[in-house]
Scaffold this motif. Structure first.
Motif, PDB file in Angstrom:
ATOM      1  N   GLU A   1       0.825  -1.207   0.000  1.00  0.00           N
ATOM      2  CA  GLU A   1       0.000   0.000   0.000  1.00  0.00           C
ATOM      3  C   GLU A   1       0.861   1.259   0.000  1.00  0.00           C
ATOM      4  OE1 GLU A   1      -2.559  -0.426   3.347  1.00  0.00           O
ATOM      5  OE2 GLU A   1      -3.944  -1.696   2.254  1.00  0.00           O
ATOM      6  N   GLU A   2       1.945   1.219   0.729  1.00  0.00           N
ATOM      7  CA  GLU A   2       2.865   2.360   0.772  1.00  0.00           C
ATOM      8  C   GLU A   2       3.375   2.668  -0.641  1.00  0.00           C
ATOM      9  OE1 GLU A   2       5.179   5.235   2.960  1.00  0.00           O
ATOM     10  OE2 GLU A   2       3.619   3.910   3.701  1.00  0.00           O
ATOM     11  N   LEU A   3       3.770   1.632  -1.368  1.00  0.00           N
ATOM     12  CA  LEU A   3       4.285   1.822  -2.720  1.00  0.00           C
ATOM     13  C   LEU A   3       3.193   2.251  -3.692  1.00  0.00           C
ATOM     14  CD1 LEU A   3       6.630  -1.286  -2.951  1.00  0.00           C
ATOM     15  CD2 LEU A   3       7.310   1.107  -2.661  1.00  0.00           C
ATOM     16  N   GLU A   4       1.978   1.749  -3.453  1.00  0.00           N
ATOM     17  CA  GLU A   4       0.878   2.012  -4.372  1.00  0.00           C
ATOM     18  C   GLU A   4       0.245   3.389  -4.170  1.00  0.00           C
ATOM     19  OE1 GLU A   4      -3.306  -0.190  -5.606  1.00  0.00           O
ATOM     20  OE2 GLU A   4      -1.808  -1.291  -4.485  1.00  0.00           O
ATOM     21  N   TYR A   5       0.185   3.861  -2.942  1.00  0.00           N
ATOM     22  CA  TYR A   5      -0.595   5.058  -2.639  1.00  0.00           C
ATOM     23  C   TYR A   5       0.213   6.289  -2.253  1.00  0.00           C
ATOM     24  CZ  TYR A   5      -4.362   1.647  -2.486  1.00  0.00           C
ATOM     25  OH  TYR A   5      -5.250   0.654  -2.795  1.00  0.00           O
ATOM     26  N   PHE A   6       1.540   6.153  -2.073  1.00  0.00           N
ATOM     27  CA  PHE A   6       2.314   7.291  -1.623  1.00  0.00           C
ATOM     28  C   PHE A   6       3.565   7.472  -2.464  1.00  0.00           C
ATOM     29  CE2 PHE A   6       0.023   5.812   2.133  1.00  0.00           C
ATOM     30  CZ  PHE A   6      -0.592   6.984   2.542  1.00  0.00           C
ATOM     31  N   ILE A   7       3.984   8.736  -2.614  1.00  0.00           N
ATOM     32  CA  ILE A   7       5.271   9.041  -3.229  1.00  0.00           C
ATOM     33  C   ILE A   7       5.998  10.006  -2.297  1.00  0.00           C
ATOM     34  CG2 ILE A   7       4.512   8.697  -5.618  1.00  0.00           C
ATOM     35  CD1 ILE A   7       4.439  11.786  -5.876  1.00  0.00           C
ATOM     36  N   TYR A   8       7.281  10.067  -2.439  1.00  0.00           N
ATOM     37  CA  TYR A   8       8.078  10.971  -1.624  1.00  0.00           C
ATOM     38  C   TYR A   8       8.727  12.007  -2.524  1.00  0.00           C
ATOM     39  CZ  TYR A   8       7.451   7.629   2.130  1.00  0.00           C
ATOM     40  OH  TYR A   8       6.898   6.822   3.082  1.00  0.00           O
ATOM     41  N   GLU A   9       8.477  13.267  -2.228  1.00  0.00           N
ATOM     42  CA  GLU A   9       9.086  14.382  -2.956  1.00  0.00           C
ATOM     43  C   GLU A   9       9.727  15.313  -1.942  1.00  0.00           C
ATOM     44  OE1 GLU A   9       6.197  16.370  -5.327  1.00  0.00           O
ATOM     45  OE2 GLU A   9       6.000  14.722  -6.747  1.00  0.00           O
ATOM     46  N   ASN A  10      11.011  15.599  -2.144  1.00  0.00           N
ATOM     47  CA  ASN A  10      11.746  16.483  -1.245  1.00  0.00           C
ATOM     48  C   ASN A  10      11.624  16.053   0.215  1.00  0.00           C
ATOM     49  OD1 ASN A  10      12.360  18.042  -3.503  1.00  0.00           O
ATOM     50  ND2 ASN A  10      10.527  19.299  -3.220  1.00  0.00           N
ATOM     51  N   GLY A  11      11.636  14.747   0.435  1.00  0.00           N
ATOM     52  CA  GLY A  11      11.559  14.218   1.796  1.00  0.00           C
ATOM     53  C   GLY A  11      10.170  14.237   2.396  1.00  0.00           C
ATOM     54  N   GLU A  12       9.173  14.666   1.645  1.00  0.00           N
ATOM     55  CA  GLU A  12       7.802  14.702   2.145  1.00  0.00           C
ATOM     56  C   GLU A  12       6.991  13.568   1.541  1.00  0.00           C
ATOM     57  OE1 GLU A  12       5.612  18.331   1.963  1.00  0.00           O
ATOM     58  OE2 GLU A  12       7.422  19.540   2.285  1.00  0.00           O
TER      59      GLU A  12
ATOM     60  N   VAL B   1      -0.880   9.567  -3.260  1.00  0.00           N
ATOM     61  CA  VAL B   1      -1.174   9.546  -4.685  1.00  0.00           C
ATOM     62  C   VAL B   1      -1.732   8.169  -5.031  1.00  0.00           C
ATOM     63  CG1 VAL B   1      -0.210   9.719  -7.006  1.00  0.00           C
ATOM     64  CG2 VAL B   1       0.749  11.091  -5.172  1.00  0.00           C
ATOM     65  N   ARG B   2      -2.722   8.136  -5.857  1.00  0.00           N
ATOM     66  CA  ARG B   2      -3.227   6.867  -6.379  1.00  0.00           C
ATOM     67  C   ARG B   2      -2.493   6.587  -7.675  1.00  0.00           C
ATOM     68  NH1 ARG B   2      -6.981   3.468  -3.714  1.00  0.00           N
ATOM     69  NH2 ARG B   2      -7.766   4.733  -2.042  1.00  0.00           N
ATOM     70  N   LYS B   3      -1.723   5.493  -7.717  1.00  0.00           N
ATOM     71  CA  LYS B   3      -0.965   5.186  -8.924  1.00  0.00           C
ATOM     72  C   LYS B   3      -1.807   4.481  -9.973  1.00  0.00           C
ATOM     73  CE  LYS B   3       3.708   5.002  -7.208  1.00  0.00           C
ATOM     74  NZ  LYS B   3       4.916   4.209  -7.090  1.00  0.00           N
ATOM     75  N   SER B   4      -2.818   3.737  -9.520  1.00  0.00           N
ATOM     76  CA  SER B   4      -3.622   3.009 -10.493  1.00  0.00           C
ATOM     77  C   SER B   4      -5.101   3.204 -10.201  1.00  0.00           C
ATOM     78  CB  SER B   4      -3.290   1.516 -10.453  1.00  0.00           C
ATOM     79  OG  SER B   4      -3.683   0.972  -9.213  1.00  0.00           O
ATOM     80  N   LYS B   5      -5.894   2.978 -11.196  1.00  0.00           N
ATOM     81  CA  LYS B   5      -7.338   3.105 -11.048  1.00  0.00           C
ATOM     82  C   LYS B   5      -7.978   1.800 -10.607  1.00  0.00           C
ATOM     83  CE  LYS B   5      -7.861   7.326 -12.585  1.00  0.00           C
ATOM     84  NZ  LYS B   5      -8.269   8.390 -11.752  1.00  0.00           N
TER      85      LYS B   5
END
Length: 116
Positions: free
Chosen positions: A90-101, A105-109
């Motif tokens: 779920e972490e990989l699917e629903y979240f991204i890290y930008e500038n340490g934050e 994000v939903r990667k797929s529908k």
């Protein structure tokens, strides 16, 4: 005595309190309760006419609670992966890290099974 879903939930809450009253949480009272419930279900099925669970489903629940780590056992039964593996997915699917934050994000529908 006819069982209702509410009665079973309330009785299960009571045995859960007994299991959690010790320093280290145990599952013995819950397993014993579910086993007795399964025996009653087999011996007197008419008392469970209002309940939509089979003895086989109840045995699956007993097996999960009897495992060394019940949460992982339930996740393996439903998702075919442990709790930690599901959280990582779920972490990989629903979240991204930008500038340490961390940003959601939903990667797929495509729909995935809920963990709750």
């Amino acid at each position: 005595m006819m069982y209702t879903k509410e009665m079973i939930f309330n009785e299960f809450k009571e045995v859960t309190k007994k299991d959690q009253s010790k320093k280290k949480e145990t599952y013995t009272h819950r397993i014993a309760y579910l086993s007795a419930l399964k025996e009653d279900m087999i011996k007197v099925p008419r008392n469970f006419n209002n309940i939509s669970i089979t003895p086989e489903q109840l045995q699956n629940t007993i097996d999960c609670w009897s495992a060394p780590n019940p949460r992982d056992a339930f996740y393996m039964k439903v998702f075919n992966m442990t709790y930690a593996e599901k959280k990582q997915q779920e972490e990989l699917e629903y979240f991204i890290y930008e500038n340490g934050e961390k940003k959601e994000v939903r990667k797929s529908k495509k729909e995935t099974q809920s963990i709750h």
